[in-house]
Design a protein around this motif. Structure first.
Motif, PDB file in Angstrom:
ATOM      1  N   ALA A 110       0.828  -1.085   0.003  1.00  0.00           N
ATOM      2  CA  ALA A 110      -0.032  -0.026  -0.013  1.00  0.00           C
ATOM      3  C   ALA A 110       0.685   1.221  -0.004  1.00  0.00           C
ATOM      4  N   ALA A 111       1.903   1.178   0.987  1.00  0.00           N
ATOM      5  CA  ALA A 111       2.800   2.402   0.837  1.00  0.00           C
ATOM      6  C   ALA A 111       3.607   2.548  -0.509  1.00  0.00           C
ATOM      7  N   ILE A 112       4.022   1.663  -1.331  1.00  0.00           N
ATOM      8  CA  ILE A 112       4.617   1.718  -2.653  1.00  0.00           C
ATOM      9  C   ILE A 112       3.481   2.247  -3.537  1.00  0.00           C
ATOM     10  N   LEU A 113       2.278   1.780  -3.430  1.00  0.00           N
ATOM     11  CA  LEU A 113       1.380   2.316  -4.273  1.00  0.00           C
ATOM     12  C   LEU A 113       0.829   3.808  -4.188  1.00  0.00           C
ATOM     13  N   LEU A 114       1.034   4.073  -3.093  1.00  0.00           N
ATOM     14  CA  LEU A 114       0.761   5.550  -2.634  1.00  0.00           C
ATOM     15  C   LEU A 114       1.709   6.343  -3.446  1.00  0.00           C
ATOM     16  N   TRP A 115       3.076   5.913  -3.427  1.00  0.00           N
ATOM     17  CA  TRP A 115       4.108   6.735  -4.145  1.00  0.00           C
ATOM     18  C   TRP A 115       3.636   6.676  -5.725  1.00  0.00           C
ATOM     19  N   VAL A 116       3.185   5.606  -6.114  1.00  0.00           N
ATOM     20  CA  VAL A 116       2.840   5.667  -7.666  1.00  0.00           C
ATOM     21  C   VAL A 116       1.815   6.490  -7.767  1.00  0.00           C
ATOM     22  N   LEU A 117       0.956   6.286  -6.941  1.00  0.00           N
ATOM     23  CA  LEU A 117      -0.476   7.051  -7.524  1.00  0.00           C
ATOM     24  C   LEU A 117      -0.092   8.391  -7.140  1.00  0.00           C
ATOM     25  N   ASP A 118       0.520   9.102  -6.172  1.00  0.00           N
ATOM     26  CA  ASP A 118       0.704  10.284  -6.006  1.00  0.00           C
ATOM     27  C   ASP A 118       1.814  10.792  -7.327  1.00  0.00           C
ATOM     28  N   ALA A 119       2.643  10.058  -7.633  1.00  0.00           N
ATOM     29  CA  ALA A 119       3.513  10.631  -8.805  1.00  0.00           C
ATOM     30  C   ALA A 119       2.662  10.594  -9.953  1.00  0.00           C
ATOM     31  N   SER A 120       1.700   9.607 -10.107  1.00  0.00           N
ATOM     32  CA  SER A 120       0.845   9.700 -11.510  1.00  0.00           C
ATOM     33  C   SER A 120      -0.035  10.889 -11.445  1.00  0.00           C
ATOM     34  N   LEU A 121      -0.825  11.170 -10.261  1.00  0.00           N
ATOM     35  CA  LEU A 121      -1.719  12.230 -10.115  1.00  0.00           C
ATOM     36  C   LEU A 121      -1.019  13.470 -10.340  1.00  0.00           C
ATOM     37  N   ASN A 122       0.317  13.605  -9.969  1.00  0.00           N
ATOM     38  CA  ASN A 122       1.143  14.574 -10.162  1.00  0.00           C
ATOM     39  C   ASN A 122       1.736  14.757 -11.619  1.00  0.00           C
ATOM     40  N   ILE A 123       1.798  13.752 -12.225  1.00  0.00           N
ATOM     41  CA  ILE A 123       2.196  14.019 -13.949  1.00  0.00           C
ATOM     42  C   ILE A 123       0.993  14.280 -14.599  1.00  0.00           C
ATOM     43  N   SER A 124      -0.227  13.929 -14.333  1.00  0.00           N
ATOM     44  CA  SER A 124      -1.490  14.370 -14.786  1.00  0.00           C
ATOM     45  C   SER A 124      -1.770  16.079 -14.534  1.00  0.00           C
ATOM     46  N   MET A 125      -1.737  16.412 -13.396  1.00  0.00           N
ATOM     47  CA  MET A 125      -2.171  17.479 -12.818  1.00  0.00           C
ATOM     48  C   MET A 125      -1.307  18.641 -13.233  1.00  0.00           C
ATOM     49  N   GLU A 126       0.082  18.656 -13.045  1.00  0.00           N
ATOM     50  CA  GLU A 126       0.938  19.459 -13.474  1.00  0.00           C
ATOM     51  C   GLU A 126       0.675  20.237 -14.785  1.00  0.00           C
ATOM     52  N   PRO A 127       0.697  19.600 -15.884  1.00  0.00           N
ATOM     53  CA  PRO A 127       0.509  20.081 -17.064  1.00  0.00           C
ATOM     54  C   PRO A 127      -0.856  20.640 -17.468  1.00  0.00           C
ATOM     55  N   PHE A 128      -1.884  20.250 -16.686  1.00  0.00           N
ATOM     56  CA  PHE A 128      -3.172  20.947 -16.787  1.00  0.00           C
ATOM     57  C   PHE A 128      -3.040  22.409 -16.413  1.00  0.00           C
ATOM     58  N   ARG A 129      -2.294  22.923 -15.480  1.00  0.00           N
ATOM     59  CA  ARG A 129      -2.055  24.382 -15.189  1.00  0.00           C
ATOM     60  C   ARG A 129      -1.514  25.136 -16.315  1.00  0.00           C
ATOM     61  N   ALA A 130      -0.416  24.296 -17.045  1.00  0.00           N
ATOM     62  CA  ALA A 130      -0.005  25.108 -18.121  1.00  0.00           C
ATOM     63  C   ALA A 130      -0.944  25.045 -19.439  1.00  0.00           C
ATOM     64  N   PHE A 131      -1.637  24.136 -19.385  1.00  0.00           N
ATOM     65  CA  PHE A 131      -2.499  23.771 -20.536  1.00  0.00           C
ATOM     66  C   PHE A 131      -3.715  25.057 -20.643  1.00  0.00           C
ATOM     67  N   VAL A 132      -4.249  25.236 -19.643  1.00  0.00           N
ATOM     68  CA  VAL A 132      -5.240  26.408 -19.474  1.00  0.00           C
ATOM     69  C   VAL A 132      -4.362  27.755 -20.303  1.00  0.00           C
ATOM     70  N   GLY A 133      -3.161  28.016 -19.643  1.00  0.00           N
ATOM     71  CA  GLY A 133      -2.566  29.134 -20.278  1.00  0.00           C
ATOM     72  C   GLY A 133      -2.164  28.962 -21.859  1.00  0.00           C
ATOM     73  N   ASP A 134      -1.827  27.822 -22.272  1.00  0.00           N
ATOM     74  CA  ASP A 134      -1.624  27.372 -23.642  1.00  0.00           C
ATOM     75  C   ASP A 134      -2.913  27.647 -24.384  1.00  0.00           C
ATOM     76  N   MET A 135      -4.067  27.210 -23.810  1.00  0.00           N
ATOM     77  CA  MET A 135      -5.238  27.310 -25.007  1.00  0.00           C
ATOM     78  C   MET A 135      -6.011  28.545 -24.808  1.00  0.00           C
ATOM     79  N   LEU A 136      -5.965  29.465 -23.753  1.00  0.00           N
ATOM     80  CA  LEU A 136      -6.622  30.467 -23.649  1.00  0.00           C
ATOM     81  C   LEU A 136      -5.827  31.694 -24.047  1.00  0.00           C
ATOM     82  N   ARG A 137      -6.579  32.916 -24.515  1.00  0.00           N
ATOM     83  CA  ARG A 137      -6.001  34.197 -24.638  1.00  0.00           C
ATOM     84  C   ARG A 137      -5.991  34.740 -23.150  1.00  0.00           C
TER      85      ARG A 137
END
Length: 503
Positions: A110-137
């Motif tokens: 469970a501890a290892i999967l928490l690391w993997v889960l949090d890393a995975s969520l961060n991989i998806s989440m971080e570019p979403f912040r920049a994605f809004v700036g990319d796509m919008l005026r």
């Protein structure tokens, strides 16, 4: 010279599609935040060991987000684009982690999967912040981050109540063998499915602007000015590196001298590690290596634009208050409103259940405020004053915990906190997206999130020692601290000059 044109204005449907994936990501975060301690304890973890297991979340975010931001600024995979490959990769890994987590039979899995889960969520989440700036005026940045914030609030509510919905539907909430109950298993599986489908929706319904299109919009592109902070890094000496290392050593000595919690050692290691990495990066820059990831990230961190440095201070104190709330609301409500500190008592568990509804309330308020109040205020008085207003609403909400003893009245407190939560998630990013070079939006957004992680580490490690030293047995004072830090954040926000807005 190519004529500069504006990006097309996005409709509400376009804003929805751009940020809908964040709804799924936040379901994943909510399931993690609400249930991982329960999973760990079900697998035999002692309550005193929970902080060490939870260190995975902030540490993973600290490492992953700048790296993913750096990489996504430099990625272009044809029709899949620049940010969407990371959305998709993170969603697949996070969904798999959510499916496997409730199947864990031993604590280490469970501890290892928490690391993997949090890393995975961060991989998806971080570019979403920049994605809004990319796509919008620029004139749609506030609306774009407001919609994203609304999905964050809605996803948090949904992820928090899935286990309870399972229980209402008759799914067992207690495992006969004392393991992970079926209500939690099904919640993780439903959440994993929802996360993947939501991110897939954004991937399939949006098409990123290509490098030539971005050049036509007048956006700074890959390669344009990217080496400037690294060249500046090459001119730096090693004194500051030594200061970081010494600071880490002082913190380590302080842990022993003042009998602080052992998790504070992590802060010491991080301070010293940054000093060492900075020295390595400076050495590489002096040797002419201006393209390496380490030199680029350290150079960008040390050469942050002035507006980002000022917002970083605001972010630091804002998130300090949030983490104080997340950690201490349950002991505060159960002890002072429901009058019990006995975890086996009916009063305590009734109070703990009510905290779940309080959290759902502020997330719901945030979703509504993000779509209505914040865009209205930002248009009338500007982003900076809107954020000051939101932070002060949160300070009043936290301070009211010191006086209110009626559980129903705490719902009013959560309105102020919800407005602050919406503003913290939307306004700083809207300001940054309009003020930073487009070619570095990913890495700067990742570095900006360092000022989310560091407060979490400080609160998780230092706050407990402060309370034991000065206010033993009185967790209500944590809410006073939270109110005070938001006031400091609001004062710091008065120093932020947003381009195009009156001071």
């Amino acid at each position: 010279m190519q004529e500069v044109v504006q990006k097309p204005r996005q409709s509400w449907a376009g804003l929805f599609n751009i940020s809908f994936g964040f709804f799924g990501i936040q379901i994943g975060f909510a399931l993690q935040n609400a249930n991982m301690s329960r999973v760990f304890q079900s697998l035999g973890s002692a309550i005193d060991d929970l902080p060490a297991l939870w260190v995975a979340a902030p540490l993973t975010g600290l490492l992953v987000q700048p790296i993913i931001g750096h990489l996504s600024d430099r990625t272009w995979l044809g029709r899949l684009g620049r940010r969407r490959p990371y959305f998709l990769l993170g969603a697949v890994l996070a969904a798999l982690s959510l499916f496997l987590m409730p199947l864990s039979e031993v604590l280490i899995m469970a501890a290892i999967l928490l690391w993997v889960l949090d890393a995975s969520l961060n991989i998806s989440m971080e570019p979403f912040r920049a994605f809004v700036g990319d796509m919008l005026r620029k004139d749609q940045h506030t609306a774009g981050y407001a919609v994203q914030t609304a999905f964050i609030g809605a996803g948090a509510v949904m992820g928090s109540i899935i286990p309870e919905i399972m229980t209402w539907m008759g799914v067992a909430n207690v495992a006969p063998d004392g393991g992970i109950p079926d209500s939690v298993r099904y919640a993780f599986w439903i959440g994993g499915t929802a996360l993947f489908l939501a991110v897939l929706w954004t991937v399939l319904t949006t098409e990123e602007y290509g490098p030539e299109q971005m050049a036509g919009f007048g956006e700074e592109q890959e390669g344009a000015g990217l080496e400037q902070p690294v060249r500046a890094l090459a001119s730096k000496g090693y004194l500051n590196c030594g200061v970081w290392i010494v600071a880490g050593a002082i913190v380590a000595v302080g842990v022993s001298a003042f009998s602080l919690e052992k998790e504070v050692y992590l802060l010491a290691v991080l301070l010293a590690a940054y000093g060492v990495l900075s020295a390595v990066a400076i050495s590489m820059a002096k040797q002419g290596n201006t393209t390496g990831m380490l030199t680029s990230i350290v150079g960008d961190f040390s050469g942050m634009p002035a507006i980002m440095k000022k917002l970083a201070v605001v972010q630091f104190f804002s998130w300090s208050a949030l983490f104080i709330m997340w950690i201490n609301t349950t002991p505060v409500v159960t002890q002072y409103v429901y009058g019990s500190t006995d975890t086996a008592s009916a009063a305590y568990n009734e109070g703990a259940n009510w905290v779940g509804w309080l959290f759902a309330t502020y997330n719901g308020v945030a979703a509504i405020a993000a779509l209505t109040l914040l865009p209205f205020l930002a248009k009338k008085v500007g982003k900076a004053k809107t954020h000051i207003f939101g932070l002060l609403c949160g300070a009043l909400g936290y301070a009211s915990f010191f006086f209110i003893r009626d559980p129903q009245m705490l719902l009013i407190s959560e309105i102020g906190i919800g407005i602050a939560w919406a503003s913290i998630l939307a306004m700083p990013y809207a300001i940054l997206a309009s003020s930073l070079p487009q070619a570095k939006l990913g890495v700067y957004m990742g570095l900006f999130n360092v000022f989310i992680v560091v407060p979490q580490l400080l609160v998780a490690t230092v706050m407990g020692s402060i309370m034991i030293m000065f206010f033993p047995g009185d967790p209500i004072w944590t809410m006073v601290f939270a109110a005070g830090t938001l006031v400091i954040a609001a004062l710091a926000m008065t120093r932020v000059d947003v381009p195009g807005e009156e001071a």
